[in-house]
Design a protein around this motif. Structure first.
Motif, short mmCIF file in Angstrom:
data_model
loop_
_atom_site.label_atom_id
_atom_site.label_comp_id
_atom_site.label_asym_id
_atom_site.label_seq_id
_atom_site.Cartn_x
_atom_site.Cartn_y
_atom_site.Cartn_z
N UNK A 1 0.84 -1.33 -0.07
CA UNK A 1 0.02 -0.03 -0.03
C UNK A 1 0.67 1.24 0.05
N UNK A 2 2.04 1.11 -0.21
CA UNK A 2 3.00 2.19 -0.10
C UNK A 2 3.56 2.86 1.00
N UNK A 3 3.10 2.34 2.06
CA UNK A 3 3.41 2.49 3.18
C UNK A 3 4.75 2.37 3.60
N UNK A 4 5.66 3.13 3.18
CA UNK A 4 7.23 2.70 3.02
C UNK A 4 7.73 2.71 4.48
N UNK A 5 7.95 3.27 5.32
CA UNK A 5 8.42 3.49 6.30
C UNK A 5 8.01 2.41 7.33
N UNK A 6 6.47 2.50 7.59
CA UNK A 6 5.94 1.25 8.46
C UNK A 6 6.22 -0.10 7.97
N UNK A 7 5.86 -0.13 6.56
CA UNK A 7 6.07 -1.25 6.05
C UNK A 7 7.64 -1.99 6.12
N UNK B 1 15.06 7.10 10.86
CA UNK B 1 13.75 7.59 10.23
C UNK B 1 13.20 8.94 10.65
N UNK B 2 13.75 9.90 11.76
CA UNK B 2 13.52 10.96 12.13
C UNK B 2 14.28 11.79 11.21
N UNK B 3 15.55 11.52 10.69
CA UNK B 3 16.48 12.20 10.04
C UNK B 3 15.87 12.21 8.48
N UNK B 4 15.49 11.03 8.11
CA UNK B 4 15.20 11.11 6.49
C UNK B 4 13.80 11.05 6.16
N UNK B 5 12.88 11.21 7.20
CA UNK B 5 11.44 11.58 6.72
C UNK B 5 11.27 12.68 6.03
N UNK B 6 10.41 12.97 4.92
CA UNK B 6 10.12 14.17 4.35
C UNK B 6 9.43 15.02 5.35
N UNK B 7 9.64 16.24 5.38
CA UNK B 7 8.88 17.32 5.90
C UNK B 7 8.02 18.17 5.27
N UNK B 8 7.04 18.83 5.75
CA UNK B 8 6.36 19.74 4.95
C UNK B 8 7.21 21.04 4.89
N UNK B 9 6.90 21.52 3.88
CA UNK B 9 7.60 22.92 3.68
C UNK B 9 7.38 23.98 4.62
N UNK B 10 5.86 23.87 5.07
CA UNK B 10 5.51 24.85 6.34
C UNK B 10 6.50 24.81 7.60
N UNK B 11 7.00 23.71 7.73
CA UNK B 11 7.96 23.59 9.07
C UNK B 11 9.33 24.21 8.95
N UNK B 12 9.66 24.41 7.77
CA UNK B 12 10.94 25.18 7.51
C UNK B 12 10.97 26.56 7.92
#
Length: 124
Positions: A70-76, A113-124
């Motif tokens: 189902x393309x839930x890559x990290x949890x999968x 995982x925390x280092x490489x997870x994509x973040x929203x542009x709003x958080x920057x």
């Protein structure tokens, strides 16, 4: 007159494809497990193989594979690797201390995982 939102139609269609792919993979896994169960009942497979296949480690691995489909890559990946890790440990009879090895490795994996997870542009 009805206005069709193209973004909504596209997202619903992609969700439908992902959902149908999940059912196909889940159905194939259930069919394979049923065939293995029948083979065990007719003494074609050994009891040890059957016990490994129908263990909680295999269940965790199967859940991970379904998550990957189902393309839930990290949890999968995390779920699949965890299931395979404990299944291999059980097959080879390796005894590892949870607090000395497994827990620190899980903390390291969580940090990666925390280092490489994509973040929203709003958080920057």
């Amino acid at each position: 007159m009805e206005i069709i939102n193209k973004n909504k139609v596209g997202s619903d269609a992609s969700k439908g494809v992902a959902k149908s792919k999940t059912y196909v993979i889940l159905g194939a896994i259930l069919i394979a497990l049923g065939i293995v169960w029948l083979l065990f009942n007719y003494d074609v497979l050994s009891e040890a193989f059957f016990d490994y296949l129908f263990s909680w480690q295999s269940l965790v691995t199967i859940i991970g594979i379904v998550l990957l489909s189902t393309r839930n890559w990290v949890s999968g990946v995390v779920t699949t690797v965890t299931g395979v890790f404990f299944l291999v440990m059980d097959i080879f009879g390796v005894c590892v201390s949870f607090t000395k090895i497994v827990l620190p490795v899980l903390v390291i994996a969580l940090g990666v995982v925390c280092l490489f997870v994509k973040r929203d542009e709003k958080e920057k």
